[in-house]
Motif scaffolding. Structure first.
Motif, PDB file in Angstrom:
ATOM      1  N   VAL A 119       6.476 -23.436  -1.181  1.00 31.87           N
ATOM      2  CA  VAL A 119       5.629 -23.257  -2.052  1.00 31.87           C
ATOM      3  C   VAL A 119       4.465 -22.833  -1.764  1.00 31.87           C
ATOM      4  N   LEU A 120       3.877 -23.260  -0.348  1.00 28.46           N
ATOM      5  CA  LEU A 120       2.889 -22.568   0.049  1.00 28.46           C
ATOM      6  C   LEU A 120       2.982 -20.757   0.430  1.00 28.46           C
ATOM      7  N   ALA A 121       4.497 -20.690   0.814  1.00 36.04           N
ATOM      8  CA  ALA A 121       4.730 -19.102   0.825  1.00 36.04           C
ATOM      9  C   ALA A 121       4.694 -18.442  -0.335  1.00 36.04           C
ATOM     10  N   LEU A 122       5.070 -19.067  -1.698  1.00 38.71           N
ATOM     11  CA  LEU A 122       4.785 -18.474  -2.812  1.00 38.71           C
ATOM     12  C   LEU A 122       3.281 -18.173  -3.237  1.00 38.71           C
ATOM     13  N   ALA A 123       2.342 -19.241  -2.799  1.00 39.56           N
ATOM     14  CA  ALA A 123       0.948 -19.237  -3.071  1.00 39.56           C
ATOM     15  C   ALA A 123       0.479 -18.211  -2.289  1.00 39.56           C
ATOM     16  N   LEU A 124       0.986 -18.050  -1.133  1.00 35.62           N
ATOM     17  CA  LEU A 124       0.357 -16.934  -0.321  1.00 35.62           C
ATOM     18  C   LEU A 124       0.817 -15.497  -1.239  1.00 35.62           C
ATOM     19  N   ALA A 125       1.986 -15.468  -1.434  1.00 41.50           N
ATOM     20  CA  ALA A 125       2.314 -14.115  -2.023  1.00 41.50           C
ATOM     21  C   ALA A 125       1.756 -13.870  -3.228  1.00 41.50           C
ATOM     22  N   GLY A 126       1.447 -14.893  -4.088  1.00 41.62           N
ATOM     23  CA  GLY A 126       0.577 -14.622  -5.325  1.00 41.62           C
ATOM     24  C   GLY A 126      -0.590 -14.187  -5.006  1.00 41.62           C
ATOM     25  N   LEU A 127      -1.371 -14.798  -3.906  1.00 41.88           N
ATOM     26  CA  LEU A 127      -2.631 -14.332  -3.569  1.00 41.88           C
ATOM     27  C   LEU A 127      -2.948 -12.900  -3.170  1.00 41.88           C
ATOM     28  N   ARG A 128      -1.484 -12.502  -2.154  1.00 45.14           N
ATOM     29  CA  ARG A 128      -1.603 -11.253  -1.933  1.00 45.14           C
ATOM     30  C   ARG A 128      -1.313 -10.176  -3.052  1.00 45.14           C
ATOM     31  N   VAL A 129      -0.601 -10.476  -3.942  1.00 45.00           N
ATOM     32  CA  VAL A 129      -0.520  -9.558  -5.013  1.00 45.00           C
ATOM     33  C   VAL A 129      -1.824  -9.486  -5.935  1.00 45.00           C
ATOM     34  N   ARG A 130      -2.642 -10.673  -6.089  1.00 46.85           N
ATOM     35  CA  ARG A 130      -4.001 -10.588  -6.472  1.00 46.85           C
ATOM     36  C   ARG A 130      -4.657  -9.613  -5.843  1.00 46.85           C
ATOM     37  N   ASP A 131      -4.665  -9.544  -4.317  1.00 51.54           N
ATOM     38  CA  ASP A 131      -5.727  -8.960  -3.578  1.00 51.54           C
ATOM     39  C   ASP A 131      -5.201  -7.286  -3.848  1.00 51.54           C
ATOM     40  N   ALA A 132      -3.917  -7.107  -3.829  1.00 48.89           N
ATOM     41  CA  ALA A 132      -3.311  -5.561  -4.161  1.00 48.89           C
ATOM     42  C   ALA A 132      -4.150  -5.291  -5.417  1.00 48.89           C
ATOM     43  N   ARG A 153      -6.479  -6.160  -7.027  1.00 45.99           N
ATOM     44  CA  ARG A 153      -8.108  -5.882  -6.761  1.00 45.99           C
ATOM     45  C   ARG A 153      -8.485  -4.887  -5.787  1.00 45.99           C
ATOM     46  N   ASP A 154      -7.711  -4.699  -4.724  1.00 43.78           N
ATOM     47  CA  ASP A 154      -7.887  -3.444  -4.162  1.00 43.78           C
ATOM     48  C   ASP A 154      -7.547  -2.209  -4.665  1.00 43.78           C
ATOM     49  N   GLU A 155      -6.627  -2.119  -5.617  1.00 45.48           N
ATOM     50  CA  GLU A 155      -6.296  -1.075  -6.501  1.00 45.48           C
ATOM     51  C   GLU A 155      -7.441  -0.653  -7.377  1.00 45.48           C
ATOM     52  N   HIS A 156      -7.934  -1.753  -8.188  1.00 38.62           N
ATOM     53  CA  HIS A 156      -8.977  -1.399  -8.936  1.00 38.62           C
ATOM     54  C   HIS A 156     -10.470  -1.040  -8.046  1.00 38.62           C
ATOM     55  N   ALA A 157     -10.565  -1.653  -6.924  1.00 36.08           N
ATOM     56  CA  ALA A 157     -11.804  -0.825  -6.150  1.00 36.08           C
ATOM     57  C   ALA A 157     -11.302   0.501  -5.718  1.00 36.08           C
ATOM     58  N   ALA A 158     -10.374   0.746  -5.559  1.00 37.07           N
ATOM     59  CA  ALA A 158     -10.000   2.013  -4.941  1.00 37.07           C
ATOM     60  C   ALA A 158     -10.225   3.117  -6.391  1.00 37.07           C
ATOM     61  N   GLY A 159      -9.791   2.639  -7.409  1.00 37.15           N
ATOM     62  CA  GLY A 159      -9.966   3.425  -8.804  1.00 37.15           C
ATOM     63  C   GLY A 159     -11.459   3.608  -9.062  1.00 37.15           C
ATOM     64  N   SER A 160     -12.123   2.435  -8.813  1.00 35.79           N
ATOM     65  CA  SER A 160     -13.886   2.452  -8.782  1.00 35.79           C
ATOM     66  C   SER A 160     -14.448   3.570  -8.086  1.00 35.79           C
ATOM     67  N   ALA A 161     -13.952   3.623  -6.802  1.00 36.92           N
ATOM     68  CA  ALA A 161     -14.272   4.535  -5.912  1.00 36.92           C
ATOM     69  C   ALA A 161     -14.082   6.006  -6.124  1.00 36.92           C
ATOM     70  N   ARG A 162     -13.053   6.243  -7.136  1.00 39.32           N
ATOM     71  CA  ARG A 162     -12.578   7.562  -7.515  1.00 39.32           C
ATOM     72  C   ARG A 162     -13.233   8.100  -8.600  1.00 39.32           C
TER      73      ARG A 162
END
Length: 514
Positions: A324-337, A339-348
């Motif tokens: 369950v904790l592994a799935l939670a971390l995977a979900g958090l990494r997807v959310r980070d991805a 967010r990073d994609e949105h930040a990269a789009g904002s920078a462009r």
């Protein structure tokens, strides 16, 4: 208000919070009518009260968090043992001598370890071993990471060693001692990481090291009390109780004596982060986040399918927690991805005009200029110059618009100009805003006649009057400079276009002055 008192006052108040704990300890030693379990419960309640009271006085956020978690651990211990004393049911985990421990007591006894793991997680350095600025294998959330790694390690130990059978045979003392041992190993890891770090400030690591020692004393004392009660040894449980109380005292004094939080002065320039080698990041992520959880699930599933050697409830619970904790971390990494994609789009993308930013233009040029036409043999990795041009555009009279109509009107003019530039460049290339009132078009126009026509359309379209929201009208001129993209790539073309644009501006200025 108590947090702002001096260090000496805080320590005196902290000693006052420890007074009930000391009186309880003396009662345990001198009270002949007190049973072992009652003594443990009374000591746990007194220690929990001391930890929560000291948390109010702690001058640091980390200290307050650590003491609250330690108080939670001690309160869970006291509540579980109180339920054990109050219940008459014989359901739960049984000892080898026929005694039992009820299910709620076992549940609280297991959940309390999460508090200690959280304490240790909050004492780890900000980065990996070797420096606080290094890139982490996991981005943020150290508490979840520690819980995940610990649960996965516990599951593998229980599945692959005889310790799993000892835990699953119904002896709660073996289950608790197993988790005590793993918390002790986690505390040793915190000590090693702190000592291996490169932080050289005097006393910088001391609170974390003392916290790890205090947590170790709690679990060592717990082992002593469990083994002492199981074996019927008076000195054993008394030594364990003394060790536990010593750990509480050490934790309270450590986090009351820390200097108050101070906001560090920012450096003049941002720090350049060091990076962990990519191979190590990939290997660590695969091992801890994918391979280890997959191995625990596969081994547990195989043993369940066999049926003859199926893991017990304790082992399956640990395996489930790790997954369950592994799935939670995977979900958090997807959310980070995301967010990073949105930040990269904002920078462009420029927020005001919607055009590309300087960074966005550079990234796009690196893609389109390196692309090879279909059907041709690969060329050397150099920027292609066949038909790509840079058109630099600077607005004349834009400062007068700001001075006359205000900056809001100037922003509206920039938005309108960007849309007009995009309308002209549509189908040929892209528009970017380099800053201020300076724009650049990267266009693919192989025919020089088409390039001349594009320039004429710019000169006719952009200087048209702009109707402002206030009802007034503003107008700007346009100075341009063009350059073909050659072997020097986009930077070289921009330099040539900049020189030509300022020459065009000077020529227009001289023409107006005549």
């Amino acid at each position: 208000m108590l947090r702002h008192r001096t260090g000496r006052t805080r320590l005196l108040l902290g000693c006052a919070t420890l007074l009930p704990l000391a009186l309880t300890w003396l009662w345990v030693l001198l009270g002949p009518a007190a049973t072992v379990t009652v003594a443990v419960v009374a000591g746990a309640f007194a220690a929990a009260g001391a930890a929560f009271a000291a948390a109010v006085l702690s001058p640091t956020r980390a200290g307050r968090c650590a003491l609250r978690l330690v108080g939670t651990y001690l309160a869970a211990t006291a509540l579980g043992d109180t339920y054990w004393l109050a219940t008459s049911s014989d359901t739960g985990l049984r000892y080898v001598d026929g005694q039992f421990e009820p299910g709620p007591t076992v549940m609280l006894g297991l959940l309390r370890y999460l508090a200690l793991l959280a304490v240790l997680a909050n004492q780890t350095p900000a980065g990996t071993t070797g420096g606080p600025a290094r890139r982490r294998l996991y981005r943020g959330r150290p508490t979840v990471v520690h819980l995940h790694l610990t649960a996965t390690a516990v599951a593998l130990v229980l599945l692959l060693t005889p310790l799993g059978r000892a835990v699953d045979d119904g002896t709660s003392w073996a289950l608790f001692c197993t988790f005590d041992l793993l918390v002790l190993v986690d505390a040793a890891a915190v000590v090693w990481r702190r000592l291996a770090g490169r932080e050289t400030a005097r006393g910088a690591h001391l609170p974390a090291l003392l916290t790890a020692v205090g947590v170790s004393a709690l679990v060592v004392g717990d082992v002593g009390m469990v083994v002492g009660q199981t074996a019927g040894s008076g000195p054993g449980w008394l030594a364990g109780l003394c060790t536990t109380l010593g750990g509480v005292v050490l934790l309270v004094l450590t986090h009351l004596g820390c200097p108050a939080d101070a906001r560090p002065a920012p450096s003049a320039l941002p720090a350049v982060p060091a990076r962990t080698p990519e191979a190590l990041v990939v290997a660590g992520t695969l091992l801890t986040q994918y391979l280890a959880p997959a191995a625990t699930a596969a081994i547990a599933g195989h043993r369940i399918a066999l049926g003859t050697d199926a893991p017990g409830a304790a082992t399956l619970g640990t395996v489930g927690t790790g997954l369950v904790l592994a799935l939670a971390l995977a979900g958090l990494r997807v959310r980070d991805a995301h967010r990073d994609e949105h930040a990269a789009g904002s920078a462009r993308r420029d927020d005001l005009t919607g055009a590309y930013t300087r960074r966005g233009l550079r990234d796009l040029a690196a893609q389109v200029l390196a692309a090879e036409p279909a059907g041709l043999l690969p060329r050397p990795r150099a920027p292609r110059a066949d038909g790509w041009h840079v058109l630099l555009a600077d607005l004349d009279g834009f400062k007068a618009v700001n001075d006359t109509h205000g900056h809001a009107a100037g922003d509206e003019v920039l938005r309108v100009v960007a849309s007009r530039l995009a309308a002209v460049a549509e189908g040929h290339g892209v528009v970017a805003r380099l800053g201020g009132d300076e724009f650049v078009l990267l266009v693919h126009v192989p025919d020089p006649v088409d390039l001349t026509g594009l320039l004429h359309r710019l000169q006719a379209r952009v200087p048209e009057p702009v109707r402002l929201p206030s009802g007034s009208v503003a107008a700007v001129g346009l100075s341009t400079g063009t350059a073909a993209v050659g072997a020097d790539g986009l930077p070289g073309a921009l330099h040539v276009a900049d020189v030509r644009m300022y020459a065009h501006k000077q020529a227009r200025r001289h023409a107006r002055d005549r």
